[in-house]
Design a protein around this motif. Structure first.
Motif, short mmCIF file in Angstrom:
data_model
loop_
_atom_site.label_atom_id
_atom_site.label_comp_id
_atom_site.label_asym_id
_atom_site.label_seq_id
_atom_site.Cartn_x
_atom_site.Cartn_y
_atom_site.Cartn_z
N TYR A 291 0.83 -1.21 0.00
CA TYR A 291 0.00 0.00 0.00
C TYR A 291 0.86 1.25 0.00
CZ TYR A 291 -3.07 3.67 1.78
OH TYR A 291 -3.75 4.85 1.95
N GLU A 292 1.87 1.30 0.87
CA GLU A 292 2.73 2.49 0.96
C GLU A 292 3.49 2.73 -0.34
OE1 GLU A 292 1.85 1.28 5.12
OE2 GLU A 292 2.39 0.22 3.27
N PHE A 293 3.91 1.65 -1.00
CA PHE A 293 4.66 1.80 -2.25
C PHE A 293 3.76 2.15 -3.43
CE2 PHE A 293 6.92 0.26 -6.03
CZ PHE A 293 8.12 0.95 -5.87
N GLY A 294 2.49 1.79 -3.34
CA GLY A 294 1.55 2.13 -4.40
C GLY A 294 1.14 0.98 -5.29
N ASN A 295 1.51 -0.26 -4.93
CA ASN A 295 1.06 -1.41 -5.72
C ASN A 295 -0.43 -1.67 -5.53
OD1 ASN A 295 4.06 -2.66 -4.54
ND2 ASN A 295 3.80 -2.35 -6.72
N PHE A 296 -0.91 -1.48 -4.29
CA PHE A 296 -2.30 -1.74 -3.96
C PHE A 296 -3.00 -0.43 -3.57
CE2 PHE A 296 -1.55 -6.28 -1.99
CZ PHE A 296 -1.13 -6.74 -3.23
N THR A 297 -4.27 -0.34 -3.91
CA THR A 297 -5.10 0.68 -3.28
C THR A 297 -5.38 0.25 -1.84
OG1 THR A 297 -7.13 -0.42 -3.98
CG2 THR A 297 -6.22 1.27 -5.46
N LEU A 298 -5.90 1.16 -1.04
CA LEU A 298 -6.21 0.84 0.35
C LEU A 298 -7.20 -0.31 0.44
CD1 LEU A 298 -5.97 1.34 3.37
CD2 LEU A 298 -7.71 3.15 3.14
N GLU A 299 -8.22 -0.29 -0.41
CA GLU A 299 -9.25 -1.34 -0.38
C GLU A 299 -8.62 -2.72 -0.65
OE1 GLU A 299 -13.49 -2.55 -2.58
OE2 GLU A 299 -12.37 -0.76 -3.21
N ILE B 244 1.23 -12.82 -6.47
CA ILE B 244 0.29 -11.71 -6.66
C ILE B 244 -0.05 -11.59 -8.15
CG2 ILE B 244 -0.10 -9.24 -6.33
CD1 ILE B 244 0.35 -10.71 -3.70
N PRO B 245 -1.31 -11.82 -8.55
CA PRO B 245 -1.69 -11.63 -9.95
C PRO B 245 -1.54 -10.17 -10.37
CG PRO B 245 -3.42 -12.79 -8.71
CD PRO B 245 -2.44 -12.26 -7.71
N GLU B 246 -1.18 -9.94 -11.63
CA GLU B 246 -0.95 -8.58 -12.10
C GLU B 246 -2.19 -7.71 -11.93
OE1 GLU B 246 0.64 -6.20 -16.08
OE2 GLU B 246 0.68 -8.39 -15.99
N ASP B 247 -3.38 -8.28 -12.19
CA ASP B 247 -4.60 -7.48 -12.10
C ASP B 247 -5.00 -7.18 -10.65
OD1 ASP B 247 -5.49 -9.96 -11.32
OD2 ASP B 247 -6.97 -10.20 -12.93
N TYR B 248 -4.32 -7.79 -9.69
CA TYR B 248 -4.56 -7.50 -8.27
C TYR B 248 -3.90 -6.18 -7.88
CZ TYR B 248 -5.68 -9.16 -3.51
OH TYR B 248 -6.21 -9.33 -2.26
N CYS B 249 -2.88 -5.79 -8.65
CA CYS B 249 -2.10 -4.58 -8.33
C CYS B 249 -2.80 -3.37 -8.93
CB CYS B 249 -0.68 -4.72 -8.85
SG CYS B 249 0.23 -6.09 -8.11
N ASP B 250 -3.74 -2.79 -8.19
CA ASP B 250 -4.58 -1.71 -8.70
C ASP B 250 -4.18 -0.34 -8.18
OD1 ASP B 250 -5.28 -2.19 -6.07
OD2 ASP B 250 -7.44 -2.18 -6.42
N GLY B 251 -3.00 -0.24 -7.57
CA GLY B 251 -2.50 1.04 -7.09
C GLY B 251 -1.80 1.83 -8.18
N PRO B 252 -1.33 3.04 -7.87
CA PRO B 252 -0.73 3.91 -8.90
C PRO B 252 0.54 3.36 -9.54
CG PRO B 252 -0.51 4.86 -6.69
CD PRO B 252 -1.46 3.71 -6.58
N THR B 253 1.31 2.54 -8.84
CA THR B 253 2.51 1.96 -9.46
C THR B 253 2.25 0.60 -10.07
OG1 THR B 253 3.28 0.95 -7.38
CG2 THR B 253 4.04 3.17 -7.85
N GLY B 254 1.04 0.06 -9.87
CA GLY B 254 0.67 -1.21 -10.47
C GLY B 254 1.59 -2.35 -10.08
N ASN B 255 1.98 -3.14 -11.07
CA ASN B 255 2.78 -4.33 -10.84
C ASN B 255 4.29 -4.04 -10.92
OD1 ASN B 255 2.93 -7.14 -10.34
ND2 ASN B 255 3.39 -7.54 -12.48
N SER B 256 4.64 -2.76 -10.95
CA SER B 256 6.05 -2.39 -11.08
C SER B 256 6.72 -2.29 -9.72
CB SER B 256 6.18 -1.04 -11.80
OG SER B 256 5.68 -1.11 -13.11
N THR B 257 8.05 -2.36 -9.73
CA THR B 257 8.82 -2.13 -8.52
C THR B 257 9.91 -1.11 -8.82
OG1 THR B 257 10.18 -3.13 -6.79
CG2 THR B 257 10.31 -4.13 -8.97
N ASP B 258 10.00 -0.08 -8.01
CA ASP B 258 10.95 1.01 -8.19
C ASP B 258 10.91 1.61 -9.60
OD1 ASP B 258 11.96 1.25 -5.63
OD2 ASP B 258 13.40 -0.36 -5.92
N PRO B 259 9.73 1.97 -10.13
CA PRO B 259 9.67 2.51 -11.50
C PRO B 259 10.38 3.84 -11.64
CG PRO B 259 7.55 2.77 -10.41
CD PRO B 259 8.40 1.93 -9.51
N PHE B 260 10.34 4.68 -10.60
CA PHE B 260 10.92 6.01 -10.70
C PHE B 260 12.45 5.94 -10.69
CE2 PHE B 260 6.91 6.25 -8.23
CZ PHE B 260 6.14 6.83 -9.21
N LEU B 261 12.97 5.02 -9.92
CA LEU B 261 14.42 4.85 -9.83
C LEU B 261 15.01 4.36 -11.15
CD1 LEU B 261 17.04 4.67 -8.08
CD2 LEU B 261 16.36 2.33 -7.56
#
Length: 269
Positions: free
Chosen positions: A126-134, A218-235
């Motif tokens: 949640y903190e990283f943005g992979n998941f929404t709060l829900e 974790i299925p890709e479609d489960y990752c509904d947060g702003p960063t989705g299924n990515s890890t460290d996209p900004f870096l």
């Protein structure tokens, strides 16, 4: 020449026991994870950023975590201490090429296993943005429903109060990282957690007898947060490197496939 290791987070602090640096420079937040018998200097984050560049310019023998950033590019030594599964993948694939790399692979089986003890290893989805709060709340509630007697060990960056509200008396509150916690209390015989987690790899390697790891995928479609299924996209986006959670899962599976004491069971959400 004076050798320095710069430590800014939990897991590199644990791996720092395999470094022969003269001094270990910790950020204020990471200092609680410092290892016994180290010569430690504690500095605020902004001082750490300046100090890393200054020591690189002065050609000290510097070890950085992760192998990113201006200070790493400037240093002559290019020594890296792993800050987790992402760094392991970057090193294995040649995206970072340090002269010396302190890896998860340095961890040897050494700790007793406590049969019957269940621990869920938390993640900061949640903190990283992979998941929404829900979705994050749903993930925690599913874990609680599936493993009602398991203790929840929050990720160091899992800052919300939701795990405490859901797991209540089954929440582990400690200043230790999970590796140090296992040194104090033993490795749980039953570990549950996201298969791409650094902690899954490290505590699996620590056990000196059989452990069961229920590796959650974790299925890709489960990752509904702003960063989705990515890890460290900004870096990594500036370097044209795209890494999703599936890559992290594969690296952990590779690390643990040669560990005879580990039974890795896939668990799909």
């Amino acid at each position: 020449m004076l050798s320095l290791a710069f430590i800014e987070s939990s897991f590199p602090a644990y791996l720092s026991q395999f470094s022969d640096a003269d001094w270990f420079i910790y950020t204020t937040k990471a200092s609680k994870y410092s290892r016994p018998n180290q010569k430690v200097i504690i500095v605020p984050n902004f001082v750490m950023r300046i100090l890393k560049i200054l020591c690189s310019l002065l050609r000290f023998d510097c070890t950085f975590q992760g192998g990113y950033g201006l200070a790493y590019k400037m240093t002559a030594n290019r020594s890296v201490i792993s800050d987790g599964i992402l760094t392991e993948w970057l090193y294995r694939t040649g995206h970072i090429k340090p002269k010396k790399f302190i890896s998860i692979g340095r961890i040897e089986p050494c700790l007793p296993v406590i049969e019957g003890k269940q621990i869920i290893v938390g993640n900061n989805f949640y903190e990283f943005g992979n998941f929404t709060l829900e979705t994050y709340l749903n993930y925690l509630q599913q874990l609680k429903l599936l493993y009602p007697k398991a203790f929840y060990f929050p990720h160091p960056k899992e800052l919300s109060i939701h795990p405490e509200n859901i797991f209540k008396e089954y929440l582990i509150k400690t200043d230790y990282n999970i590796e140090s916690y296992c040194h104090k209390y033993g490795v749980p015989g039953h570990i549950i957690g996201y298969v791409g987690s650094t902690a899954i790899a490290s505590i699996g390697k620590l056990a000196n007898s059989n452990v069961i790891i229920e590796a959650i995928k974790i299925p890709e479609d489960y990752c509904d947060g702003p960063t989705g299924n990515s890890t460290d996209p900004f870096l990594l986006q500036s370097r044209g490197i795209k890494i999703d959670l599936t890559i992290l899962e594969e690296v952990v599976e590779q690390i643990l496939q040669d560990v005879p004491n580990v039974q890795l069971l896939a668990k799909y959400l």
